[in-house]
Design a protein around this motif. Structure first.
Motif, PDB file in Angstrom:
ATOM      1  N   ARG A 135       6.491 -19.663   6.602  1.00 58.14           N
ATOM      2  CA  ARG A 135       7.581 -20.545   7.164  1.00 58.14           C
ATOM      3  C   ARG A 135       6.936 -21.424   8.303  1.00 58.14           C
ATOM      4  O   ARG A 135       7.643 -22.083   8.833  1.00 58.14           O
ATOM      5  N   LYS A 136       5.793 -21.289   8.436  1.00 59.67           N
ATOM      6  CA  LYS A 136       5.111 -22.208   9.543  1.00 59.67           C
ATOM      7  C   LYS A 136       4.783 -23.412   8.886  1.00 59.67           C
ATOM      8  O   LYS A 136       4.366 -23.686   7.668  1.00 59.67           O
ATOM      9  N   PRO A 137       5.071 -24.602   9.581  1.00 58.71           N
ATOM     10  CA  PRO A 137       5.071 -26.097   9.008  1.00 58.71           C
ATOM     11  C   PRO A 137       3.785 -26.599   8.830  1.00 58.71           C
ATOM     12  O   PRO A 137       3.252 -27.387   7.914  1.00 58.71           O
ATOM     13  N   VAL A 138       2.755 -25.860   9.755  1.00 56.88           N
ATOM     14  CA  VAL A 138       1.321 -26.450   9.677  1.00 56.88           C
ATOM     15  C   VAL A 138       0.251 -25.320   9.652  1.00 56.88           C
ATOM     16  O   VAL A 138       0.668 -24.171   9.937  1.00 56.88           O
ATOM     17  N   GLY A 139      -0.999 -25.501   9.267  1.00 55.13           N
ATOM     18  CA  GLY A 139      -2.186 -24.434   9.361  1.00 55.13           C
ATOM     19  C   GLY A 139      -2.606 -24.404   8.039  1.00 55.13           C
ATOM     20  O   GLY A 139      -2.272 -25.170   6.974  1.00 55.13           O
ATOM     21  N   MET A 140      -3.498 -23.353   8.030  1.00 51.75           N
ATOM     22  CA  MET A 140      -4.075 -23.171   6.664  1.00 51.75           C
ATOM     23  C   MET A 140      -3.937 -21.725   6.322  1.00 51.75           C
ATOM     24  O   MET A 140      -3.994 -20.704   7.098  1.00 51.75           O
ATOM     25  N   ILE A 141      -3.742 -21.439   4.980  1.00 50.44           N
ATOM     26  CA  ILE A 141      -3.480 -20.149   4.371  1.00 50.44           C
ATOM     27  C   ILE A 141      -4.713 -20.140   3.256  1.00 50.44           C
ATOM     28  O   ILE A 141      -4.563 -20.850   2.130  1.00 50.44           O
ATOM     29  N   LEU A 142      -5.309 -18.945   3.424  1.00 48.47           N
ATOM     30  CA  LEU A 142      -6.660 -18.858   2.583  1.00 48.47           C
ATOM     31  C   LEU A 142      -6.312 -17.494   1.517  1.00 48.47           C
ATOM     32  O   LEU A 142      -5.941 -16.647   2.248  1.00 48.47           O
ATOM     33  N   VAL A 143      -6.747 -17.717   0.263  1.00 51.35           N
ATOM     34  CA  VAL A 143      -6.577 -16.550  -0.726  1.00 51.35           C
ATOM     35  C   VAL A 143      -8.017 -16.437  -1.236  1.00 51.35           C
ATOM     36  O   VAL A 143      -8.730 -17.196  -1.578  1.00 51.35           O
ATOM     37  N   THR A 144      -8.505 -14.919  -1.214  1.00 57.66           N
ATOM     38  CA  THR A 144     -10.160 -14.979  -1.308  1.00 57.66           C
ATOM     39  C   THR A 144     -10.333 -13.817  -2.375  1.00 57.66           C
ATOM     40  O   THR A 144      -9.544 -12.896  -2.492  1.00 57.66           O
ATOM     41  N   GLY A 145     -11.230 -13.758  -2.790  1.00 59.04           N
ATOM     42  CA  GLY A 145     -11.649 -12.829  -3.988  1.00 59.04           C
ATOM     43  C   GLY A 145     -12.624 -13.098  -5.322  1.00 59.04           C
ATOM     44  O   GLY A 145     -12.703 -14.712  -5.193  1.00 59.04           O
TER      45      GLY A 145
END
Length: 584
Positions: free
Chosen positions: A317-327
């Motif tokens: 829901r945050k309009p800015v920033g970074m989301i990382l998926v790792t594996g």
């Protein structure tokens, strides 16, 4: 054409099979679950499935057939294509003078009967049968397939013998194209792909050996031998796949990548092809990407639950920033990202991606395939994306310093950035970005949350319950803190507060005819690390990943192994499977 509950009730009460109270309870369960009452009469042990189906057949006036020991003539079996037979639980078992008898589980499925009638121009006579009968007949498709393959190979051998490939440089391309367009070769490749789709394989490996070709399918993350083909079929198979993928037929020295599509009434797949020269010829790996199911994956169905799911939803829901998926490779990162994009994909936002490769096509999303040979790298694509007025940017993978820097800058300048990294746990993503040259204070300013994941195989419905011994618990202590596992199981209310790990039920796979090794399908296990104020301070100080992981756990983060144990105690997977994918 259906059996109404009141009709069923009258017959069951007259026969003395159930009491009125038992029937009422089963009916309430059926209404609450929006299922048939018969499902609950069987599961509650009030009537066997065989007797229930016989009773329904009697009420409806449809004959009942038991096919559990029958062998069907292949020509009759194939009248109904295997995908339709499997998806609708309907099989052809007898044909006489323009009349086709079909056995089915659902007498209400009139549309399938009408479809078969139009397709065959035969009169269709439906019969009711049991689940075991349907399973028994469906297994005969595989035997039929092997017989069909034998015939194709014989024909292909004659074709290969009749076409002598000339020396390199002498019309080789034309000869290979001729081989690729021969009917036996087309049938071999079509059958290989169809067989893989029916078995729900994610990849097909076609590996040339000295005297034969080995075909393997990756099913639920595990490679399994599928079939062995004669070496003489190699040139035709490779040529056919190159033609489909629009690759160079006469290039045998360099790797090639391509893709093609396969469609039918029952499925639609995009197939990504990689061809690599090896000692005995050219090895082919084909990745099967379903285009039918891409919009059906939600985060809950992938395996995210509770606080972890809530944390991801909050950060989406945050309009800015970074989301990382790792594996690691093959851990389902791309599927998770596409599921997230599906949630975010609304008319109010502009979503742009840069990927390698574009695995699924998504409506209303601007997807760019990178092409390093012409200079379209992740970094170059990302530079162009930020000038396309995006709200959300997805970068397939952060591979180098330049891409890391551009992704962070995009997050700083008012965009929500999604991407993946190859790290073993969530905290490792932070040190990986720092190793790439990203400034710690910029990482702490932009990073919202990190999700690390693995895929474990799901246990089949038939599974074996067991309890850990003291030796088992001691061995588990080498890989995780068993006290923490016990605390989490109590917190989740999976076990009682006074219960010990020794008295907690876990489950093992129970191989059966319909579930070869006791597993079917996969589910994710996760750890979600929110970048809180405490974590931000640690990043700025340059703290290593182990310390960050410890502090995240103190703040309530559940590790992947702990999430795996919760799913093991719930009967979704086994402890052995969790340890297989996590323990290094």
């Amino acid at each position: 054409m259906r059996v109404e509950p009141q009709q069923l009730k009258a017959f069951l009460l007259d026969a003395g099979l159930v009491s009125e109270e038992q029937f009422k309870k089963a009916l309430k369960k059926a209404k609450d679950a929006n299922k048939k009452i018969g499902d609950f009469l069987v599961s509650d042990g009030l009537i066997s499935e065989n007797n229930l189906i016989k009773l329904e057949a009697y009420i409806l006036g449809i004959p009942f057939v038991n096919l559990e020991k029958e062998t069907i003539i292949p020509e009759i079996l194939k009248i109904i294509p295997e995908p339709i037979a499997r998806s609708h639980n309907i099989v052809a078992f007898r044909k006489k003078q323009g009349v086709l008898e079909v056995a089915m589980l659902n007498p209400e499925d009139l549309s399938t009967i009408e479809f078969i009638k139009k397709k065959t121009n035969l009169k269709i006579l439906p019969r009711l049968t049991t689940t075991e009968s349907i399973k028994h007949i469906l297994r005969q498709y595989q035997k039929s397939l092997k017989a069909e393959f034998g015939e194709i190979i014989k024909k292909e051998s004659k074709t290969a013998a009749s076409i002598k490939l000339k020396k390199e440089g002498e019309k080789e391309r034309g000869d290979l194209r001729k081989v690729a367009e021969e009917l036996p070769v087309i049938k071999i490749v079509d059958t290989l792909v169809k067989h893989a789709i029916l078995q729900k394989a994610s990849d097909i490996h076609i590996e040339p050996c000295e005297k034969e070709i080995i075909v393997r399918y990756r099913i639920d993350g595990i490679l399994r031998d599928a079939m062995t083909l004669p070496k003489k079929a190699a040139s035709g198979i490779v040529a056919r796949i190159k033609v489909l993928s629009k690759l160079k037929l006469d290039e045998h020295r360099l790797p090639q990548d391509g893709r093609f599509k396969i469609e039918s009434q029952d499925f639609k797949y995009s197939i990504r092809v990689s061809i690599l020269p090896v000692f005995n010829g050219e090895k082919i790996v084909m990745r099967l990407l379903s285009e039918n199911s891409q919009s059906h994956n939600n985060l809950e169905s992938l395996g995210l639950r509770g606080d972890a799911l809530e944390e991801i939803q909050t950060n989406l829901r945050k309009p800015v920033g970074m989301i990382l998926v790792t594996g690691p490779t093959g851990s389902g990162k791309t599927t998770t990202l596409y599921s997230v994009l599906d949630i975010l994909n609304t008319p109010k936002v502009n979503i742009s991606t840069v990927e390698d490769p574009v695995e699924y096509r998504m409506p209303r999303i601007n997807q760019t395939q990178i092409k390093p040979k012409i200079g379209l790298t992740f970094a170059a694509g990302l530079r162009s994306l930020v000038r396309q007025d995006p709200d959300i940017i997805m970068v397939g993978e952060i591979r180098d310093k330049e891409t890391a820097g551009l992704s962070i800058n995009a997050a700083l300048t008012g965009h929500l950035v999604l991407s993946t990294l190859h790290t073993t746990n969530a905290a490792g993503a932070i040190t990986r970005l720092i190793d790439m040259g990203a400034e710690p204070f910029l990482i702490s300013s932009t990073l919202n949350v990190i999700l690390a994941q693995r895929l474990v195989r799901r246990l089949c419905d038939e599974k074996e319950k067991y309890y850990l011994t003291n030796t088992d618990i001691k061995n588990l202590g080498k890989h995780c803190n068993t006290d923490d596992i016990l605390r989490i199981l109590k917190l989740e209310k999976i076990i009682k507060q006074n219960q010990t790990l020794r008295k907690t039920a876990f489950y093992k796979p129970k191989p059966s005819k319909n579930c070869a090794d006791g597993y079917k399908g996969r589910i994710g296990i996760y750890e979600v690390l929110p970048v809180t104020e405490v974590i931000k301070e640690l990043i700025i100080k340059g703290t290593d990943s182990n310390e960050i992981q410890k502090h995240a756990r103190k703040q309530g983060m559940r590790t992947m192994i702990e999430d795996g144990f919760v799913k093991a105690a719930q009967g979704m997977t086994s402890i052995e499977e969790v340890l297989r994918v996590i323990v290094e």
